[in-house]
Design an enzyme around this catalytic site. Structure first.
Site, PDB file in Angstrom:
ATOM      1  N   ASP A  63      -5.861  43.580  27.839  1.00 35.89           N
ATOM      2  CA  ASP A  63      -5.484  42.593  28.779  1.00 35.89           C
ATOM      3  C   ASP A  63      -4.307  42.792  29.675  1.00 35.89           C
ATOM      4  OD1 ASP A  63      -5.638  39.734  30.172  1.00 35.89           O
ATOM      5  OD2 ASP A  63      -5.030  38.800  28.281  1.00 35.89           O
ATOM      6  N   HIS A  73     -10.549  35.447  24.927  1.00 33.70           N
ATOM      7  CA  HIS A  73      -9.315  34.776  24.054  1.00 33.70           C
ATOM      8  C   HIS A  73     -10.181  33.723  23.264  1.00 33.70           C
ATOM      9  CE1 HIS A  73      -6.408  36.755  26.635  1.00 33.70           C
ATOM     10  NE2 HIS A  73      -6.895  36.049  27.765  1.00 33.70           N
TER      11      HIS A  73
END
Length: 439
Positions: free
Chosen positions: A339, A288
């Site tokens: 993800d 991220h």
């Protein structure tokens, strides 16, 4: 073993999966990292590219493909999050509210249900063109924290699902020890994630490597869930104990709150702490990296680390837009992942990376099509400790055929097709020379 839909078993003499092993793969157009090439024939042996012939006609028995790109590599996945798709959009909130639904989903998993779910998710991935996946896995034990008997039931279920579908799996076995940055004990809903301490996790991971064995499709990496779930002394212990060639992943700076809490307690950012502990380096992938300071960006780039961005998930959870261009300019590699499985489409992840940069900067062309393709292929492979496919002799025979004449792609020049295509345009997926999906 069950074959992916549409692919015949190897015992069928008409199987084109066998032809890929016995003959060649001929591409009318090949989009390689160095540029576009025409009429390319790849000879495959033992799952790798044994010869590359350019400007040639196909030979009898070759598998003929239209437009070919390297296989896409999914650097960050939580397979079980797929059950939340389309079920968390009516109550507003933010990441932290979504996390409550995620905990409820994790509590329901069994080895049997996780194996079934992972098979479906991995099959959706190969149909979308992902040829390898890094599964960031932390649901290790029974809900009360007791190990399964026999051990590693969850991990072995994931490995079996990958073998069934034919996708490469790097199982990023994840250390998860505390409830928050203050070092509180795991909450009841988190107990199945934990191994007591760093040495307990290291011992279980080592035993898991033995249980998986020597498998060409499944390898074992490592992950630290986050600086809120693993105390700094444990992070230092793990980084020192892991062999230097083991890929190490960690969630970092997804939410402003986690960075603010860590800064208040430790007087430094999570990235600064990881750098001080010697964790940052070429084998490290930060997942991220949405809320980074300029100093953090410089540290990551200077260490030559990878940042795995997950644009569709970061948009789905309202995380924000990370400094991708600044990270790349500082020297970091940018990789991509699915993800939370809100979307399983590597082409939309590429487009989302560029779209976020355009929205944040007001400029177009922040990443070239070649850079976007590298993020979804070569950099993802490096992140997972896998050899990348660049269409050179010795590379893995992992590739994807895209349809250049669909309603979405018609008229696009080959090098820019990654900004027009979607997973619906994936016609063929090949992993280790074996056709695992054909539309």
């Amino acid at each position: 073993m069950t074959q992916p839909d549409g692919i015949r078993s190897e015992g069928d003499p008409a199987s084109e999966a066998q032809n890929l092993l016995r003959n060649g793969i001929w591409a009318e157009t090949l989009v390689a990292p160095e540029g576009v090439r025409e009429r390319v024939r790849l000879v495959v042996a033992d799952g790798r590219i044994a010869a590359v012939e350019e400007g040639v006609a196909p030979q009898e028995g070759d598998r003929r493909l239209r437009l070919v790109v390297p296989g896409f590599v999914n650097a960050h996945s939580h397979a079980f999050h797929r059950v939340l798709r389309g079920r968390t959009h009516d109550d507003g909130g933010d990441f932290w509210r979504w996390r409550e639904a995620m905990y409820r989903a994790a509590a329901e998993l069994t080895p049997e249900s996780y194996g079934d779910l992972a098979s479906a998710v991995f099959r959706e991935m190969v149909e979308a063109g992902w040829t390898a996946v890094g599964e960031f896995h932390y649901v290790h034990h029974r809900p009360d924290g007791r190990p399964y008997d026999p051990p590693h039931a969850m991990e072995l279920a994931l490995a079996a699902a990958a073998r069934e579908v034919g996708i490469r799996l790097v199982l990023l076995d994840t250390c998860y020890l505390t409830a928050d940055v203050d070092g509180r004990a795991l909450e009841p809903r988190q107990r199945r994630f934990g191994d007591g301490d760093a040495d307990g996790w290291l011992a279980r991971r080592q035993a898991l490597r033995s249980a998986i064995g020597d498998d060409p499709l499944v390898t074992i990496g490592a992950a630290i869930h986050s600086v809120r779930a693993v105390p700094l002394p444990a992070i230092a212990r793990i980084a020192a104990a892991l062999p230097p060639d083991v890929p190490l992943h960690v969630h970092v700076a997804e939410q402003p709150r986690e960075t603010a809490d860590f800064l208040a307690r430790h007087g430094e950012t999570p990235v600064a702490a990881l750098d001080r502990l010697g964790v940052l380096g070429p084998r490290t992938t930060l997942v991220h990296g949405t809320h980074l300071s300029p100093e953090d960006v410089a540290r990551i780039g200077g260490a030559g680390a990878t940042v795995a961005l997950c644009p569709t998930t970061e948009a789905d959870l309202g995380d924000g837009i990370g400094p991708a261009r600044a990270l790349a300019d500082a020297g970091a590699r940018i990789a991509l992942g699915s993800d939370g499985q809100s979307v399983i489409d590597p082409l939309l992840e590429m487009r989302g990376l560029e779209a976020g940069e355009r929205l944040a900067s007001g400029r177009r062309g922040r990443f070239t099509p070649r850079e976007l393709l590298a993020a979804a292929t070569e950099h993802g492979a490096t992140s997972l400790g896998l050899p990348p496919t660049r269409f050179r002799v010795g590379d893995p025979a992992d590739l994807v055929e895209l349809d250049p004449d669909s309603p979405r792609t018609r008229g696009a020049v080959p090098a820019q097709l990654v900004l027009t295509a979607t997973a619906s345009d994936v016609r063929t997926t090949v992993v280790a020379g074996r056709e695992v999906h054909r539309a």
